[in-house]
Motif scaffolding. Structure first.
Motif, short mmCIF file in Angstrom:
data_model
loop_
_atom_site.label_atom_id
_atom_site.label_comp_id
_atom_site.label_asym_id
_atom_site.label_seq_id
_atom_site.Cartn_x
_atom_site.Cartn_y
_atom_site.Cartn_z
N GLN A 244 0.82 -1.21 0.00
CA GLN A 244 0.00 0.00 0.00
C GLN A 244 0.85 1.26 0.00
OE1 GLN A 244 -2.94 -0.15 3.10
NE2 GLN A 244 -3.74 -2.11 2.42
N LEU A 245 2.18 1.11 -0.13
CA LEU A 245 3.05 2.30 -0.05
C LEU A 245 2.70 3.32 -1.12
CD1 LEU A 245 6.66 1.09 0.84
CD2 LEU A 245 5.12 2.51 2.18
N ALA A 246 2.19 2.84 -2.27
CA ALA A 246 1.90 3.78 -3.36
C ALA A 246 0.71 4.67 -3.02
CB ALA A 246 1.64 3.00 -4.63
N THR A 247 -0.20 4.16 -2.19
CA THR A 247 -1.40 4.95 -1.90
C THR A 247 -1.20 5.79 -0.64
OG1 THR A 247 -2.31 3.12 -0.65
CG2 THR A 247 -2.94 3.27 -2.94
N ALA A 248 -1.93 6.87 -0.57
CA ALA A 248 -1.77 7.78 0.56
C ALA A 248 -2.37 7.17 1.81
CB ALA A 248 -2.47 9.09 0.25
N PRO A 249 -1.78 7.44 2.99
CA PRO A 249 -2.41 7.00 4.22
C PRO A 249 -3.62 7.88 4.47
CG PRO A 249 -0.40 8.22 4.68
CD PRO A 249 -0.57 8.22 3.20
N VAL A 250 -4.80 7.27 4.39
CA VAL A 250 -6.02 8.08 4.46
C VAL A 250 -6.63 8.02 5.84
CG1 VAL A 250 -8.36 8.31 3.66
CG2 VAL A 250 -6.54 7.88 2.07
N VAL A 251 -6.90 9.14 6.39
CA VAL A 251 -7.70 9.21 7.61
C VAL A 251 -8.71 10.32 7.38
CG1 VAL A 251 -6.18 8.23 9.35
CG2 VAL A 251 -5.80 10.55 8.57
N ALA A 252 -9.90 10.13 7.92
CA ALA A 252 -10.97 11.10 7.71
C ALA A 252 -10.60 12.44 8.34
CB ALA A 252 -12.26 10.58 8.32
N GLU A 253 -11.10 13.52 7.74
CA GLU A 253 -10.86 14.84 8.29
C GLU A 253 -11.69 15.00 9.56
OE1 GLU A 253 -11.66 18.09 5.69
OE2 GLU A 253 -10.78 19.53 7.08
N PRO A 254 -11.05 15.33 10.69
CA PRO A 254 -11.79 15.44 11.94
C PRO A 254 -12.53 16.77 12.04
CG PRO A 254 -9.49 15.92 12.31
CD PRO A 254 -9.63 15.66 10.83
N ALA A 255 -13.60 16.79 12.83
CA ALA A 255 -14.34 18.04 13.03
C ALA A 255 -13.44 19.04 13.76
CB ALA A 255 -15.61 17.78 13.84
N GLU A 256 -12.77 18.59 14.83
CA GLU A 256 -11.80 19.44 15.48
C GLU A 256 -10.74 18.56 16.14
OE1 GLU A 256 -12.89 21.52 19.00
OE2 GLU A 256 -14.42 20.07 19.54
N LEU A 257 -9.55 19.09 16.31
CA LEU A 257 -8.48 18.33 16.92
C LEU A 257 -8.30 18.78 18.36
CD1 LEU A 257 -5.87 18.28 14.03
CD2 LEU A 257 -6.94 16.30 15.09
N PRO B 85 7.11 11.43 27.15
CA PRO B 85 6.41 11.35 25.87
C PRO B 85 4.97 10.88 26.05
CG PRO B 85 7.79 9.42 26.18
CD PRO B 85 8.04 10.31 27.36
N VAL B 86 4.12 11.22 25.07
CA VAL B 86 2.73 10.79 25.12
C VAL B 86 2.50 9.76 24.01
CG1 VAL B 86 2.12 12.84 23.77
CG2 VAL B 86 0.33 11.58 24.96
N ASP B 87 1.80 8.67 24.37
CA ASP B 87 1.51 7.62 23.39
C ASP B 87 0.42 8.08 22.44
OD1 ASP B 87 3.20 5.31 23.92
OD2 ASP B 87 2.25 5.35 25.90
N VAL B 88 0.68 8.02 21.14
CA VAL B 88 -0.30 8.44 20.15
C VAL B 88 -0.50 7.29 19.15
CG1 VAL B 88 -0.85 10.18 18.40
CG2 VAL B 88 0.56 10.81 20.35
N PRO B 89 -1.76 6.89 18.90
CA PRO B 89 -1.98 5.91 17.83
C PRO B 89 -1.52 6.50 16.50
CG PRO B 89 -3.98 6.26 19.12
CD PRO B 89 -3.01 7.32 19.54
N ILE B 90 -1.01 5.64 15.60
CA ILE B 90 -0.42 6.18 14.37
C ILE B 90 -1.48 6.87 13.51
CG2 ILE B 90 0.86 5.60 12.27
CD1 ILE B 90 2.31 3.48 13.86
N ALA B 91 -2.70 6.31 13.46
CA ALA B 91 -3.75 6.96 12.66
C ALA B 91 -4.01 8.37 13.19
CB ALA B 91 -5.03 6.13 12.71
N ASP B 92 -4.00 8.51 14.51
CA ASP B 92 -4.21 9.81 15.14
C ASP B 92 -3.06 10.76 14.81
OD1 ASP B 92 -5.44 11.70 16.75
OD2 ASP B 92 -4.44 11.01 18.57
N TYR B 93 -1.85 10.21 14.81
CA TYR B 93 -0.67 11.01 14.48
C TYR B 93 -0.79 11.57 13.05
CZ TYR B 93 4.27 12.32 14.17
OH TYR B 93 5.44 13.00 14.04
N ILE B 94 -1.24 10.69 12.13
CA ILE B 94 -1.40 11.13 10.74
C ILE B 94 -2.44 12.25 10.65
CG2 ILE B 94 -2.07 10.42 8.42
CD1 ILE B 94 -1.12 7.60 9.14
N THR B 95 -3.57 12.06 11.35
CA THR B 95 -4.62 13.08 11.34
C THR B 95 -4.06 14.42 11.79
OG1 THR B 95 -6.09 11.34 12.07
CG2 THR B 95 -6.98 13.55 12.08
N ARG B 96 -3.31 14.39 12.91
CA ARG B 96 -2.78 15.64 13.48
C ARG B 96 -1.71 16.24 12.56
NH1 ARG B 96 -4.25 16.23 18.82
NH2 ARG B 96 -5.44 14.47 19.59
N ALA B 97 -0.91 15.38 11.93
CA ALA B 97 0.16 15.89 11.07
C ALA B 97 -0.40 16.42 9.75
CB ALA B 97 1.18 14.79 10.81
#
Lengths: 230, 230
Positions: free
Chosen positions: A102-115, A123-135
């Motif tokens: 799946q490297l060719a495709t973008a890592p997709v996460v839905a746009e959140p209403a607010e962060l 350090p704070v533990d962050v799920p990777i999907a959440d990290y992508i959303t925030r980044a």
């Protein structure tokens, strides 16, 4: 297929399902929230198995035509195949092979209403999907100045370096999507090693698809978590 | 129309429409149910809506294109379909048995029968999923017309459940929205596991005609709705 064979196949399936669910390895194949449904299905399978076996025993007692195959075709024998695969091979959860495809495709996460701001702690533990959303969606605003820890497995990039990766399931392993962040300043590790990456968010070149990056301060190898998916 | 309200996934709709036919529902109507049930029920519409946060019309276009495809294929069957192509599953009447006995017999039969064919479809989908190089996708994405056909074929190969396929479609960001709509419209109607299930339930001569017809109509409708709404 004879009635007693039907009962035997159903019995095998029921035992398999019960074993996978109670043993906990069902999370390799389906979403963890499926547990009650799996248990219910196992109970129904076992009940039908007992019923089929009882029927065939009673028929033998009554000496009827003797075959009573009830129109279940031979293809039903293939139901034994998944049972054998699980007992003999016990497939491992999906990992770097799936993620690399799946490297060719973008890592997709839905746009959140607010962060919301990250919880306290460094350090704070962050799920990777959440990290992508925030980044990606939050342009890193909620990550700036924070020390974060991502837990995932190593997916090597064919062009060098690697991604800390986690697969997410919507329903079962067939629809697994990979969430990943590129790790900067880290030694190469073998594919599928589980790691905790402690580091800081850095802005990347905001190309399309936007690539989330993490500048590693520390990479520690850890055992595979009980539920390998996110 | 009941297809719109009953939340079922596509594998379940094959035996259900089979038993609708054997209870005397017109085959054309049962086939329209078979095609529409997995694509337009509320769970699928909501998951599509969630998977495409910036594109609310995606869920609308999927609903519309799937419904229209189901109705058109039903009409085609009504006009040109011949009864002898379709093997209506026979309903065995068991005299003098309690209702729960009949229920248990039907459940065992449907489970083993459909399950065997599901294993065949699953093996085929798994092999192709791993064997087809991802580079092919990249090449396809660059041609608008090929992209639509390519993703429609991918939907056939991957055989993902309709409740989860929207998330996979959302991740195929290099493709146009219309191509991804084709993926979502074709997937629940024609895929390897369904082809195997349909051949097992309704016979091969039915499947040879039904699956290609549905594929063509679904691609056309997806293109039309994509061009109109997206």
């Amino acid at each position: 297929m004879r009635r007693d064979a039907q009962g035997a196949v159903l019995l095998l399936l029921g035992i398999l399902l019960l074993r996978l669910t109670l043993g906990g390895s069902y999370v390799y194949y389906v979403k963890a929230s499926m547990k009650p449904f799996l248990l219910l299905t196992a109970a129904v399978l076992l009940a039908l198995a007992v019923w089929s076996l009882w029927q065939s025993w009673r028929r033998t007692e009554e000496h009827d035509d003797g075959h009573g195959h009830d129109g279940v075709p031979r293809v039903a024998w293939l139901m034994v195949l998944p049972v054998m695969v699980v007992f003999l091979v016990s497939p491992r959860p999906l990992g770097a092979f799936t993620a690399a495809r799946q490297l060719a495709t973008a890592p997709v996460v839905a746009e959140p209403a607010e962060l919301l701001p990250l919880p306290a702690g460094d350090p704070v533990d962050v799920p990777i999907a959440d990290y992508i959303t925030r980044a990606v969606w939050g342009q890193g605003q909620t990550l700036e100045g924070r020390e974060v820890r991502l837990t995932g497995f190593v997916t090597p990039d064919p062009e060098g370096g690697w991604w800390v990766t986690r697969l997410g399931l919507a329903c079962c392993a067939a629809d697994a999507l990979s969430f990943r962040a590129r790790v900067l300043d880290a030694e190469d590790l073998p594919a599928n090693s589980w790691v905790e990456v402690t580091g800081r968010w850095v802005p990347g070149d905001s190309g399309d698809p936007a690539i989330p990056l993490i500048e590693a301060d520390d990479v520690e190898r850890v055992p595979e978590p009980r539920n390998p998916y996110e | 129309m009941p297809g719109a309200v009953l939340p079922g996934c596509e594998c379940a709709s094959v035996p259900v429409s089979g038993s609708l036919m054997s209870r005397g529902v017109a085959p054309a109507a049962a086939l329209a149910f078979l095609l529409s049930a997995p694509a337009i029920n509320p769970i699928v519409v909501i998951s599509t809506f969630v998977a495409f946060p910036g594109e609310p019309m995606m869920a609308v276009a999927r609903f519309g294109a799937s419904l229209v495809t189901a109705v058109i294929v039903g009409w085609i069957w009504l006009k040109w379909g011949r009864g002898e192509w379709l093997r209506v599953p026979s309903r065995r009447h068991i005299e003098g048995q309690a209702r729960w006995q009949t229920f248990a017999a039907a459940a065992t039969h449907d489970l083993l029968h459909a399950g065997g064919f599901l294993v065949v479809g699953g093996i085929a989908a798994a092999i192709l999923n791993v064997a087809v190089p991802q580079q092919w996708l990249q090449t396809l994405a660059e041609h608008p017309a090929l992209a639509i056909l390519g993703l429609a074929l991918l939907a056939v190969l991957l055989s993902i459940c309709s409740e989860a396929d929207a998330f996979v479609a959302a991740s195929l960001t290099q493709f146009s929205l219309t191509a991804r709509l084709a993926f979502l419209v074709v997937g629940p109607m024609v895929d390897l596991k369904l082809i195997s299930l349909q051949a097992g339930t309704f016979g091969k001569s039915f499947m040879y005609r039904f699956a290609p017809t549905t594929f063509v109509v679904a691609v056309l409708m997806a293109t039309l709705f994509g061009w109109w709404l997206l």
